[in-house]
Design an enzyme around this catalytic site. Structure first.
Site, PDB file in Angstrom:
ATOM      1  N   ALA A  89       0.845  -1.194   0.000  1.00  0.00           N
ATOM      2  CA  ALA A  89       0.000   0.000   0.000  1.00  0.00           C
ATOM      3  C   ALA A  89       0.879   1.243   0.000  1.00  0.00           C
ATOM      4  CB  ALA A  89      -0.916  -0.001   1.221  1.00  0.00           C
ATOM      5  N   SER A  93       2.576  -2.208   4.274  1.00  0.00           N
ATOM      6  CA  SER A  93       2.656  -0.765   4.070  1.00  0.00           C
ATOM      7  C   SER A  93       3.967  -0.408   3.384  1.00  0.00           C
ATOM      8  CB  SER A  93       2.581  -0.029   5.404  1.00  0.00           C
ATOM      9  OG  SER A  93       3.798  -0.179   6.127  1.00  0.00           O
ATOM     10  N   ASP A  94       3.968   0.690   2.626  1.00  0.00           N
ATOM     11  CA  ASP A  94       5.243   1.271   2.230  1.00  0.00           C
ATOM     12  C   ASP A  94       5.947   1.727   3.498  1.00  0.00           C
ATOM     13  OD1 ASP A  94       7.356   2.249   0.759  1.00  0.00           O
ATOM     14  OD2 ASP A  94       6.102   3.327  -0.672  1.00  0.00           O
ATOM     15  N   TRP A  95       7.248   1.898   3.426  1.00  0.00           N
ATOM     16  CA  TRP A  95       8.047   2.138   4.629  1.00  0.00           C
ATOM     17  C   TRP A  95       7.710   3.509   5.247  1.00  0.00           C
ATOM     18  CZ3 TRP A  95       8.245  -2.301   3.000  1.00  0.00           C
ATOM     19  CH2 TRP A  95       9.106  -3.299   3.482  1.00  0.00           C
ATOM     20  N   ALA A 116       4.625   4.474   5.881  1.00  0.00           N
ATOM     21  CA  ALA A 116       3.326   4.978   5.417  1.00  0.00           C
ATOM     22  C   ALA A 116       2.248   4.871   6.486  1.00  0.00           C
ATOM     23  CB  ALA A 116       2.879   4.217   4.164  1.00  0.00           C
TER      24      ALA A 116
END
Length: 813
Positions: A190, A222-224, A226
Site C-alpha cells: 500500500a 505498508s510502504d516504509w 506509510a
C-alpha cells in the site's frame, strides 16, 4: 499448508504475540515467533536489483536495466527470466521477499519515478508485471506488487489525495494489480498517497476489490513509514506495518483490541495471512538451505547484456546503423554519459552494482585492433558534484583507493574506523556513544582552479580542505519523506581554490541527532571547462572521425524518487552538443540514456537515435552489440514521447491544496494523444529494427460471444537483408459505444522472428477483458454487444490494417 493447520498455529498465540507479528522487527525483517517455529522473513528493495538489508558499497548486486527498459521488451519470457535472476540474487543475499514489481503507470511524462515503472498502458504493464512475478516466485522468493494504487507521481507523495472515478480506477490504475493477483503474487504494498479521501494504508480499496473481488490471499504491507495511525488501518485490510520496531501497531493495537475499537477477528485474519506467506517461504519449522551462487555469474552477465539490446529502442535510423567495423579507422565517442552513464535511477531501489561496463569501455572492447577510439566529454552537465569514488581519492590512513570512515564521541575521540570505497555512506555503522560521522580522503587534484565540494545530510555538518573550513552550519531536516532522509539528503556545497597538483585532504563531519537518519554523502568535482571550448573540441573530434557515438541523458537531479520533473529537457549543453556533432558528421548516432521521456529537438538531424534507457551494469556491452550489428535493438516504446512538453495532453503532476484530480479519466498516454488528435514525436509501440517487414493477410473472427477471448492472426514477411524481430500490436475501438471510450486502446501483441526473406505468422491472443468496461451504476463489468473495430499496427499511431468484429450475446438453448 492448509488453513486448518494455520488456524491451529493461530490458537497457540495470545493477543500480544499476534500483534507483535504485524510490525517489522527491524527495517527489513518481520518478527519471529518461537511458539509456532516462525523465523524472521527478510525483505529487500527492487526492482533494479536485490540490495539486501544494508546500504554497503562492498556488498554488490547484479544490476538489471530499469523497469522502463523491461517494459520496452514486449517479451514475457525474457521478463520472467529476469524475475528468476532477481530470485537468484535474493537467495544469494538471504532475502525472502523482493519489493518488486512497481505497477504504477506513466500517467504524465513528468513523473520522476518512471524508470521504476513499466509503461503508460494498463494491459502492457499488467502483462509485464505478471511475467516478472511468475519468474520471481517460481524460485520460491516472494514478489511484491507496488504501490497500490494511483501512486503515479512523486509530488507531495506522502500526503497527496488522488481523486479518480471508480470506473477509471478499475479499468486503468487497478488493472495491473488485478493481473498481479491473477499471477499469484504473494504481497501487495500500500502506497503513501490517499485515494478519494482515504490514505491507502486504511483505504477501502484494500478490501474491495483486492481481497474480496479478486480473492487475494496474501499479505498487504505498508510502504516504509506509510502507516501513521493505529485503528483505521487495523480496521481496513492492511496486514503488515513496516519498518519496525516501535511502529503504530504495537502496544497501541493491543490496547485498541482490548478497548473494543478493533475486533480480534481482524487481527486474526492479518496473522493468518502472514503465516500463509511464511509457509510459502518455508519460514515455518527448521530453516531450509537455499542454493545460490556466491556472486553474479557469467550467465547473469550474458542475460543482462542480452536484455540491454532487447529493451533498447531504435527511434530512427537513416542508414547509419549497424556500423561496419571493417570500414572504420577512427570513431569519436562523445559525451559525459559515455564514460559515466546512468545505469539506474535514483532513490530507495538503488543497488551497488558488481561492475559497470560503460559505453566507452564497451565500444573500445569491440573496436580493439580494428579502429582508434577517441573520447571527448564535451561540456559538463551543470550538476552538483558526484560522491567520492576510488578513482579520485584515497584513504589518508592506509593509502588505499577510497575513504576513511570514523565514528567519534562527543569529545571527538575515535570510537571506530574502517576503510570504505565511496563517499556515499547511507548507513554508517552504529556504535555506542557515537556522536559524529567523519569521512576523510586525499583528493588527487589533477586539475587546478576552483573545485566544488559538498556534504549531504541533516543536522550539524562541516567540511574542510587541508584544515581550512569551507562549510560549517546547521542544516535541519525539512521533510518526512524517507527517501530524502535516508537515501538522497540535500547536498550543501562550497567552492575552494586548489593551486597544486599534490593531494589535498578533505574532511567532512556530520553530527548524529535523533530523527534525522544517519546518511552522509561527501562529494567533489574539479573546475568545469568553458562550454564553448568543450563544444569546439567535440566538433573537431566528430569532424575527424568515420563515425560518431554521442551519449546524452538525464541526471539524478532530473529523474529520481521523491520529486517529479519540471520539464523534459536533457539539461546542460547536451542538445547543443548533439546538434553540433551531427552537423559536423552525418554518421552520428545519438544514444539516449534516460529512464523516461525527454525532448529530442535534434532527432531529425542525427543519423540514428537509439534509446537505451537506464541499461544496468552491462550498458556498454549491450550497446556495442547493437552499434556493430551483433544484436538488433529489439525494444518498442512502452510510453508515448512528446516532441515538446507543451504538446503533451496530460502533464499535471502537482497537487493543488493537497489534491490531485485525474481529470483526464481513461485518456492517458497514447489514448490522450489520439483523443486530442495530436502527433507526438514517437507513439506508444514505436521501434525500428535492422530489417523491413511486409504485412499480409489478417484473420479476425467475424463475431465473438460476450465474455470470450479471440485471436488475431497476421501474416508477415521479412523483406530486408537481415534476420529480425517484429512486434505485431492489436488495438480496439468502439465508435458507437453507449459509454465513454478511448479513441483506441491496446488489446495485445505477439512478436515474431524471421530470417531474411522468410514468412512468419503472428498470433495475438486478445483476452475477453479487452472488450469490457466497468459499470459504475451496476458496480460490475459489462461487455457491450455490437460492432467493434480491430486494428493491427506497428504502433498506436501506425495502423496497417483494420477490420470489424461483432460481439453477440450468448445463445440461449
Amino acid at each position: 499448508m492448509t488453513d486448518d493447520v494455520i488456524d491451529l498455529m493461530l490458537d497457540k498465540l495470545d493477543l500480544a504475540q499476534k500483534v507483535r507479528l504485524l510490525s517489522g522487527a527491524t527495517t527489513w525483517r518481520t518478527a519471529d515467533e518461537p511458539a509456532v517455529e516462525l523465523r524472521q522473513m527478510v525483505m529487500s528493495d527492487g526492482p533494479a536489483g536485490v540490495r539486501g538489508e544494508a546500504w554497503d558499497e562492498r556488498r554488490t548486486s547484479a544490476l538489471l536495466p530499469s523497469a522502463s527498459a523491461i517494459g520496452a521488451l514486449w517479451d514475457e519470457e525474457l521478463t520472467a527470466r529476469l524475475g528468476g535472476l532477481l530470485a537468484s540474487e535474493a537467495a544469494r543475499k538471504g532475502v525472502d521477499i523482493v519489493l518488486a514489481p512497481t505497477l504504477n503507470l506513466h500517467r504524465t511524462p513528468l513523473g520522476g519515478r518512471h524508470f521504476e515503472c513499466f509503461s503508460e498502458d494498463p494491459e502492457l504493464t499488467g502483462r509485464t508485471g505478471a511475467a516478472l512475478i511468475r519468474g520471481i516466485q517460481a524460485a520460491g522468493t516472494a514478489a511484491t506488487a507496488k504501490h497500490y494504487v494511483a501512486n503515479d507521481s512523486e509530488s507531495e507523495r506522502m500526503h497527496v489525495d488522488v481523486r479518480v472515478s471508480e470506473r477509471v480506477l478499475r479499468e486503468v490504475y487497478l488493472a495491473p494489480f488485478e493481473a498481479a493477483v491473477d499471477a499469484g503474487v504473494w504481497l501487495v504494498m500500500a502506497g503513501y498517497n490517499s485515494v478519494n479521501g482515504a490514505t491507502m494504508t486504511a483505504n477501502p480499496l484494500l478490501a474491495e476489490p483486492l481481497k474480496s473481488d479478486w480473492g487475494f490471499d496474501g499479505v498487504v504491507v505498508s510502504d516504509w513509514g506509510a502507516l501513521r495511525s493505529t485503528t483505521a488501518p487495523a480496521l481496513a485490510a492492511l496486514d503488515l506495518a513496516m519498518p519496525g520496531p516501535q511502529g503504530p501497531w504495537e502496544a497501541e493495537l493491543v490496547r485498541a483490541v482490548k478497548d473494543g475499537l478493533v475486533p480480534v477477528e481482524a487481527v486474526d485474519d492479518k496473522v493468518r495471512r502472514l503465516l500463509r506467506l511464511a509457509a510459502r517461504l518455508h519460514a515455518l519449522g527448521p530453516r531450509r538451505p537455499r542454493r545460490a551462487p556466491a556472486s553474479p555469474s557469467r550467465d547473469t552477465r550474458e542475460l543482462l547484456r542480452r536484455t540491454v539490446a532487447a529493451g533498447s529502442v531504435l527511434l530512427s535510423n537513416r542508414g547509419v546503423l549497424p556500423l561496419d567495423r571493417a570500414a572504420l579507422s577512427t570513431v569519436a565517442v562523445i559525451g559525459v554519459h559515455a564514460a559515466t552513464p546512468r545505469v539506474q535511477g535514483g532513490g530507495s531501489a538503488g543497488v551497488f552494482d558488481s561492475g559497470t561496463v560503460t559505453p566507452l569501455t564497451g565500444i573500445r572492447a569491440r573496436l580493439r585492433g580494428h579502429a582508434r577510439v577517441v573520447h571527448v566529454p564535451g561540456p559538463s552537465l551543470d550538476v552538483p558534484p558526484a560522491p567520492l569514488d576510488p578513482d579520485r581519492c584515497s584513504n589518508p590512513r592506509s593509502g588505499q583507493p577510497g575513504v576513511l570512515l570514523r565514528l567519534l564521541d562527543a569529545a571527538g575521540q575515535e570510537l571506530h574506523a574502517e576503510h570504505r570505497l565511496s563517499g556515499r555512506q547511507l548507513e554508517p555503522p552504529v556504535v555506542p556513544g557515537a556522536r559524529t560521522v567523519e569521512i576523510s580522503a586525499l583528493i588527487r587534484a589533477d586539475t587546478t582552479g576552483e573545485w566544488t565540494f559538498g556534504v549531504a545530510g541533516f543536522g550539524r555538518m562541516s567540511l574542510s580542505i587541508d584544515d581550512r573550513t569551507v562549510l560549517d552550519g546547521e542544516f535541519p531536516r525539512t521533510t518526512d519523506d524517507p527517501a530524502a532522509v535516508h537515501v538522497t539528503p540535500p547536498l550543501h556545497t562550497a567552492r575552494a581554490t586548489i593551486g597544486t597538483h599534490r593531494p589535498v585532504r578533505l574532511v567532512a563531519r556530520r553530527e548524529l541527532a535523533p530523527d534525522t537518519g544517519r546518511a552522509v554523502i561527501v562529494a567533489a568535482a574539479p573546475p568545469e571547462r568553458e562550454p564553448a571550448a568543450a563544444l569546439t573540441e567535440a566538433v573537431e573530434a566528430a569532424r575527424n572521425a568515420d563515425a560518431v557515438i554521442v551519449v546524452v541523458g538525464t541526471t539524478e537531479y532530473t529523474e529520481t524518487e521523491g520529486r517529479d520533473r519540471a520539464d523534459l529537457r536533457l539539461g546542460g549543453h547536451q542538445d547543443a552538443l548533439v546538434r553540433a556533432v551531427a552537423a559536423a558528421n552525418p554518421r552520428t548516432v545519438a544514444v539516449v540514456n534516460s529512464g523516461g521521456p525527454v525532448e529530442l529537438p535534434w532527432r531529425e538531424e542525427a543519423g540514428a537515435v537509439l534509446l537505451t534507457w537506464f541499461p544496468g551494469q552491462e550498458a556498454g556491452s549491450g550497446l556495442a552489440d547493437m552499434l556493430f550489428g551483433l544484436a538488433e535493438p529489439g525494444g518498442r516504446l512502452p510510453t508515448t514521447w512528446a516532441a515538446s512538453l507543451a504538446d503533451a495532453p496530460v502533464t499535471r503532476s502537482q497537487p493543488a491544496e493537497g489534491r490531485l484530480d485525474y481529470e483526464e479519466g481513461l485518456h492517458i498516454g497514447y489514448r490522450a494523444w489520439a483523443r486530442a488528435e495530436r502527433e507526438p514525436a514517437y507513439w506508444f509501440g514505436h521501434g525500428e529494427g535492422y530489417t523491413t517487414w511486409e504485412y499480409g493477410a489478417v484473420r479476425v473472427p467475424p463475431r465473438v460471444t460476450q465474455g470470450s477471448p479471440f485471436t488475431v492472426a497476421v501474416q508477415l514477411r521479412n523483406t530486408g537483408a537481415r534476420a529480425g524481430r517484429e512486434v505485431v500490436q492489436v488495438y480496439l475501438a468502439r465508435p458507437d459505444s453507449a459509454v465513454e471510450r478511448p479513441a483506441l486502446w491496446f488489446a495485445g501483441y505477439a512478436a515474431v522472428h524471421a530470417e531474411a526473406g522468410e514468412a512468419a505468422t503472428a498470433v495475438v491472443e486478445v483476452p475477453a477483458r479487452a472488450l469490457r468496461h466497468w459499470s459504475e451504476e451496476d458496480r460490475t463489468w459489462r461487455t457491450e454487444t455490437g460492432p467493434y473495430r480491430v486494428m493491427v499496427g506497428r504502433s498506436a499511431g501506425r495502423i496497417v490494417w483494420h477490420g470489424d468484429l461483432e460481439v453477440r450475446e450468448p445463445s440461449v438453448r
